[in-house]
Design an enzyme around this catalytic site. Structure first.
Site, PDB file in Angstrom:
ATOM      1  N   CYS A   1       0.864  -1.176   0.000  1.00  0.00           N
ATOM      2  CA  CYS A   1       0.000   0.000   0.000  1.00  0.00           C
ATOM      3  C   CYS A   1       0.902   1.229   0.000  1.00  0.00           C
ATOM      4  CB  CYS A   1      -0.865  -0.029   1.261  1.00  0.00           C
ATOM      5  SG  CYS A   1      -1.838   1.459   1.522  1.00  0.00           S
TER       6      CYS A   1
ATOM      7  N   CYS B   1      -0.859   3.776  -6.504  1.00  0.00           N
ATOM      8  CA  CYS B   1      -1.737   3.122  -5.528  1.00  0.00           C
ATOM      9  C   CYS B   1      -1.861   1.688  -6.009  1.00  0.00           C
ATOM     10  CB  CYS B   1      -3.113   3.796  -5.512  1.00  0.00           C
ATOM     11  SG  CYS B   1      -4.368   2.859  -4.614  1.00  0.00           S
TER      12      CYS B   1
HETATM   13  N1  DGL Z   1      -3.964   0.430  -1.956  1.00  0.00           N
HETATM   14  C1  DGL Z   1      -3.667   1.624  -1.290  1.00  0.00           C
HETATM   15  C2  DGL Z   1      -2.461   2.351  -1.833  1.00  0.00           C
HETATM   16  O1  DGL Z   1      -1.637   1.740  -2.468  1.00  0.00           O
HETATM   17  C3  DGL Z   1      -4.653   2.444  -0.526  1.00  0.00           C
HETATM   18  C4  DGL Z   1      -6.032   2.647  -1.000  1.00  0.00           C
HETATM   19  C5  DGL Z   1      -6.893   3.268   0.069  1.00  0.00           C
HETATM   20  O2  DGL Z   1      -7.264   2.556   1.008  1.00  0.00           O
HETATM   21  O3  DGL Z   1      -7.155   4.499   0.014  1.00  0.00           O
HETATM   22  O4  DGL Z   1      -2.291   3.501  -1.619  1.00  0.00           O
END
Ligand code: DGL
Length: 264
Positions: free
Chosen positions: A72, A181
């Site tokens: 993430c 993301c």
């Molecule tokens: N998958 C996440 C990232 O890479 C976060 C998405 C979220 O929960 O806002 O930033």
């Protein structure tokens, strides 16, 4: 056999899991997502750090984990120093692939697509200053895109019109897009189609997989033993996981089990 914990707020980390699994199918994988704290792109940093620490340390202990991947960007940009100080095993993070995108851009114009938090983070500003100072870097922070990836993994089709609407400000402006993301590689084909004109779309998944491989060594090559199961945990008591479980099954991950974690 080595055990790897992959963590995200939702299904985004599955894009990273897929890259790692392709290279290292013999490991045991524990995939955990904090849907009770979703979306991380809208959480205050202190809350995000607290939640990530709790869930990761709980599962590291429960499954005797050898390596953690914080799959993430939003979490990685703030939580890595704390986790690395607390754990004795390697912690791999993911940050936006600004550097390769800047190198690839002929027009020296790059678009960073990430969460509202990641586009504002100090870490991101530093990455841009360090690796893309010769480029114009445009940013879109979108939680809606994150939700669209969540919906896709639950069997819903992605609206190309809605995607095109989000990407409109970049039309004719950028020739490289960074998927900053981990949710976004899950809808990469749709992003490319909605954008319309040819564009390089760059993410960090393969680089993370290479990093995990170099840390765990080549010894782990080969098939996963039939006796080994991969587990999936969430933090919310969500009873509606049937559609998601189908996607997880196709990725060789177990059905969602709730952590029922009393720490929040
Ligand atoms: N998958 C996440 C990232 O890479 C976060 C998405 C979220 O929960 O806002 O930033």
């Amino acid at each position: 056999m080595k055990r790897v914990l992959i963590f995200d707020s939702g299904v985004g980390g599955l894009s990273v899991y897929q890259e790692i699994y392709t290279q290292l199918p013999s490991l045991q994988y524990i995939y955990a997502f904090d849907d009770a704290g979703f979306p991380y792109g809208e959480l205050p940093e202190t809350v995000l750090i607290k939640r990530t620490r709790h869930i990761v340390s709980l599962l590291v202990e429960r499954h005797h984990i050898d390596l953690v991947v914080i799959a993430c960007n939003t979490a990685s940009t703030v939580v890595l120093p704390t986790l690395r100080a607390e754990l004795t095993i390697p912690v791999v993070g993911v940050v936006p692939a600004i550097k390769p995108a800047a190198l690839m851009s002929k027009q020296k114009a790059v678009g960073l697509l990430a969460t509202p938090a990641t586009v504002e983070r100090e870490y991101t500003h530093q990455l841009i200053a360090q690796f893309a100072s010769d480029c114009d870097v445009y940013r879109i922070g979108s939680t809606r895109l994150v939700e669209m990836a969540e919906e896709k993994l639950r069997g819903k089709s992605v609206s190309l019109d809605e995607l095109a609407g989000i990407l409109t400000p970049w039309q004719g402006k950028v020739d490289s897009i960074v998927l900053g993301c981990t949710h976004f590689p899950l809808i990469k084909a749709e992003i490319a189609q909605a954008f319309g004109t040819p564009v390089n779309i760059v993410d960090s998944g393969l680089a993370i997989a290479n990093r995990v491989k170099s840390l765990l060594g080549e010894l782990e090559a080969g098939e996963q033993s039939a006796l080994v199961s991969n587990y999936t945990y969430n933090s919310a008591a969500d009873p509606h996981t049937a559609a998601l479980n189908l996607s997880l099954k196709s990725l060789n991950l177990g059905a969602v089990q709730s952590l029922n974690y009393p720490g929040f």
